[in-house]
Design an enzyme around this catalytic site. Structure first.
Site, PDB file in Angstrom:
ATOM      1  N   SER A   1       0.834  -1.179   0.099  1.00 33.92           N
ATOM      2  CA  SER A   1      -0.057  -0.116  -0.756  1.00 33.92           C
ATOM      3  C   SER A   1       0.864   1.299  -0.430  1.00 33.92           C
ATOM      4  O   SER A   1       1.831   1.124  -0.058  1.00 33.92           O
ATOM      5  CB  SER A   1      -0.871   0.078   1.049  1.00 33.92           C
ATOM      6  OG  SER A   1      -1.522   1.079   1.575  1.00 33.92           O
TER       7      SER A   1
ATOM      8  N   TYR B   1      -1.368  -0.581  10.382  1.00 33.74           N
ATOM      9  CA  TYR B   1      -2.071  -0.914   9.938  1.00 33.74           C
ATOM     10  C   TYR B   1      -1.034  -0.803   8.375  1.00 33.74           C
ATOM     11  O   TYR B   1       0.013  -1.587   7.678  1.00 33.74           O
ATOM     12  CB  TYR B   1      -3.507   0.054   8.637  1.00 33.74           C
ATOM     13  CG  TYR B   1      -3.676  -0.569   7.499  1.00 33.74           C
ATOM     14  CD1 TYR B   1      -3.942  -1.694   6.864  1.00 33.74           C
ATOM     15  CD2 TYR B   1      -3.562   0.752   6.033  1.00 33.74           C
ATOM     16  CE1 TYR B   1      -3.836  -2.028   5.770  1.00 33.74           C
ATOM     17  CE2 TYR B   1      -3.977   0.133   5.010  1.00 33.74           C
ATOM     18  CZ  TYR B   1      -3.632  -1.202   4.405  1.00 33.74           C
ATOM     19  OH  TYR B   1      -3.896  -0.950   3.421  1.00 33.74           O
TER      20      TYR B   1
HETATM   21  N1  LIG Z   1      -8.413   0.194  -0.949  1.00 39.59           N
HETATM   22  C1  LIG Z   1      -7.737  -0.037  -0.427  1.00 39.59           C
HETATM   23  O1  LIG Z   1      -7.605   1.639  -1.142  1.00 39.59           O
HETATM   24  C2  LIG Z   1      -5.953  -0.286  -0.663  1.00 39.59           C
HETATM   25  C3  LIG Z   1      -5.448   0.780  -0.145  1.00 39.59           C
HETATM   26  C4  LIG Z   1      -4.063  -0.004  -0.560  1.00 39.59           C
HETATM   27  C5  LIG Z   1      -4.050  -1.675  -0.487  1.00 39.59           C
HETATM   28  N2  LIG Z   1      -5.322  -2.339  -0.327  1.00 39.59           N
HETATM   29  C6  LIG Z   1      -4.878  -3.833   0.257  1.00 39.59           C
HETATM   30  O2  LIG Z   1      -5.644  -4.217  -1.131  1.00 39.59           O
HETATM   31  C7  LIG Z   1      -5.876  -5.989  -0.560  1.00 39.59           C
HETATM   32  C8  LIG Z   1      -6.758  -5.752  -1.287  1.00 39.59           C
HETATM   33  O3  LIG Z   1      -8.204  -4.875  -0.341  1.00 39.59           O
HETATM   34  P1  LIG Z   1      -9.506  -4.341  -1.077  1.00 39.59           P
HETATM   35  O4  LIG Z   1      -9.390  -3.159  -1.698  1.00 39.59           O
HETATM   36  O5  LIG Z   1      -9.960  -4.927  -2.856  1.00 39.59           O
HETATM   37  O6  LIG Z   1     -10.390  -4.720   0.159  1.00 39.59           O
HETATM   38  P2  LIG Z   1     -11.379  -5.783  -0.014  1.00 39.59           P
HETATM   39  O7  LIG Z   1     -12.444  -5.666  -0.802  1.00 39.59           O
HETATM   40  O8  LIG Z   1     -11.811  -5.653   1.349  1.00 39.59           O
HETATM   41  O9  LIG Z   1     -11.000  -7.253  -0.177  1.00 39.59           O
HETATM   42  C9  LIG Z   1     -10.150  -7.384   0.445  1.00 39.59           C
HETATM   43  C10 LIG Z   1      -9.872  -9.384   0.478  1.00 39.59           C
HETATM   44  O10 LIG Z   1      -9.771  -9.929   1.300  1.00 39.59           O
HETATM   45  C11 LIG Z   1      -9.818 -11.204   1.507  1.00 39.59           C
HETATM   46  N3  LIG Z   1      -9.233 -11.846   3.180  1.00 39.59           N
HETATM   47  C12 LIG Z   1      -9.368 -10.437   4.200  1.00 39.59           C
HETATM   48  N4  LIG Z   1      -8.835 -11.176   5.463  1.00 39.59           N
HETATM   49  C13 LIG Z   1      -8.575 -12.986   4.935  1.00 39.59           C
HETATM   50  C14 LIG Z   1      -8.372 -14.022   4.925  1.00 39.59           C
HETATM   51  N5  LIG Z   1      -8.056 -14.056   6.704  1.00 39.59           N
HETATM   52  N6  LIG Z   1      -7.410 -14.874   4.536  1.00 39.59           N
HETATM   53  C15 LIG Z   1      -8.754 -14.799   3.268  1.00 39.59           C
HETATM   54  N7  LIG Z   1      -8.810 -14.265   2.618  1.00 39.59           N
HETATM   55  C16 LIG Z   1      -8.563 -12.667   3.321  1.00 39.59           C
HETATM   56  C17 LIG Z   1     -11.759 -10.921   1.398  1.00 39.59           C
HETATM   57  O11 LIG Z   1     -11.942 -12.642   1.506  1.00 39.59           O
HETATM   58  P3  LIG Z   1     -13.389 -13.245   2.147  1.00 39.59           P
HETATM   59  O12 LIG Z   1     -13.684 -11.246   3.251  1.00 39.59           O
HETATM   60  O13 LIG Z   1     -13.371 -13.720   1.707  1.00 39.59           O
HETATM   61  O14 LIG Z   1     -12.403 -14.200   3.645  1.00 39.59           O
HETATM   62  C18 LIG Z   1     -11.440 -10.242   0.322  1.00 39.59           C
HETATM   63  O15 LIG Z   1     -11.055 -11.140  -0.920  1.00 39.59           O
HETATM   64  C19 LIG Z   1      -5.015  -5.781   1.133  1.00 39.59           C
HETATM   65  O16 LIG Z   1      -4.710  -6.142   1.426  1.00 39.59           O
HETATM   66  C20 LIG Z   1      -5.865  -4.184   1.654  1.00 39.59           C
HETATM   67  O17 LIG Z   1      -4.712  -3.933   2.061  1.00 39.59           O
HETATM   68  C21 LIG Z   1      -6.009  -1.990  -0.188  1.00 39.59           C
END
Ligand SMILES: NC(=O)c1ccc[n+]([C@@H]2O[C@H](COP(=O)([O-])OP(=O)(O)OC[C@H]3O[C@@H](n4cnc5c(N)ncnc54)[C@H](OP(=O)(O)O)[C@@H]3O)[C@@H](O)[C@H]2O)c1
Length: 259
Positions: free
Chosen positions: A154, A167
């Site tokens: 991130s 975080y």
């Molecule tokens: N959105 C942002 O602004 C942003 C910015 C920078 C980085 N990120 C990073 O991008 C990644 C994806 O985030 P996103 O934005 O796509 O959020 P999201 O829509 O909430 O997706 C998160 C995904 O991670 C899975 N997950 C969470 N805990 C898990 C576990 N214990 N085991 C297996 N799967 C798990 C969730 O699936 P289930 O709940 O079905 O398990 C979901 O598929 C994360 O690492 C986040 O930190 C996001």
């Protein structure tokens, strides 16, 4: 001589794992890969969501160049689940070419207000779960001397902010892990990329319990990224030839000044 800028974006018959494929960035990456012909294992805890994605992608193919999917329900914090995921992929397709270590979530609070149970869950997911994914996912790649690994860190893994003690801590760890692993396995033919998104609209904001003012303060009127914007950057890293290592990609909304 081959055209030096010819895109290599045909992932036909490549085999990939995407963790966190049930939503947001992981779902968009999985979709982009399947559309380009890769066979993709969709991994997350919510079975209904990964099955719905698999169903959507199979309906969209019309039997053409789309890849196949495999759904594996599991939790990245559970060693047995991650091992089972890799085994299922090897049983089905016999190899692993692309590992997208993406599962994770956010939680922002000043440290004195933080919920220790939530910290632990987040560290276990974003750091320990990432390490497990890399440990078991990279092993079969090393045996073949090739493979591509994407780690979702991130902007918060590059710049610390107030409220981000936990975080940002996990995402600084993710960036450090990516850099260590890159040096460990790069000489053995594995390309490792850390992708560092800014604000992306997904379920992330709901899971992190953002109030509307948190998001508004981060964006200050800027148009946010969508998951597909990150998938495009990931495809760029993955389509590079074997000798080109894209170590990091940081993608912010154009107007984002936070952080
Ligand atoms: N959105 C942002 O602004 C942003 C910015 C920078 C980085 N990120 C990073 O991008 C990644 C994806 O985030 P996103 O934005 O796509 O959020 P999201 O829509 O909430 O997706 C998160 C995904 O991670 C899975 N997950 C969470 N805990 C898990 C576990 N214990 N085991 C297996 N799967 C798990 C969730 O699936 P289930 O709940 O079905 O398990 C979901 O598929 C994360 O690492 C986040 O930190 C996001």
């Amino acid at each position: 001589m081959a055209d030096p800028v010819k895109p290599l974006s045909d992932f036909h018959e490549q085999v990939a794992i995407v963790t966190g494929a049930s939503s947001g960035i992981g779902e968009a990456i999985a979709e982009a890969l399947v559309q380009r012909g890769a066979h993709v294992a969709l991994f997350a805890r919510r079975t209904d969501r990964i099955r719905a994605l698999a169903e959507r992608l199979s309906r969209a193919t019309n039997g053409e160049h789309y890849g196949e999917t495999l759904t594996v329900t599991g939790d990245v914090r559970q060693l047995e689940d991650v091992q089972r995921l890799v085994r299922a992929v090897l049983d089905r397709w016999g190899r692993l070419d692309i590992l997208i270590a993406n599962a994770g979530f956010g939680y922002r609070k000043p440290v004195v207000e933080g919920d220790p149970a939530r910290w632990k869950e987040m560290i276990d997911t974003n750091v320990y779960g990432l390490l497990l994914t890399l440990k078991f996912g990279i092993q079969p790649m090393l045996e073949r001397g090739r493979g591509k690994v994407i780690i979702t860190s991130s902007v918060a893994g590059r710049v610390a902010t107030p409220g981000g003690s936990a975080y940002c801590g996990t995402k600084f760890a993710a960036s450090a892990i990516a850099d260590s692993v890159r040096q460990e396995v790069g000489p053995r033919g594995i390309q490792v990329t850390s992708i560092e998104p800014g604000v992306v609209i997904s379920e992330f904001q709901r899971v992190a319990e953002y109030t509307p003012d948190i998001l508004a303060n981060m964006l200050k009127g800027a148009e946010p990224l969508m998951p597909g914007d990150i998938a495009r950057a990931v495809v760029f890293a993955l389509e590079q030839p074997a000798h080109v290592g894209i170590s990091e990609i940081l993608v912010r909304p154009t107007g984002q000044t936070y952080p």
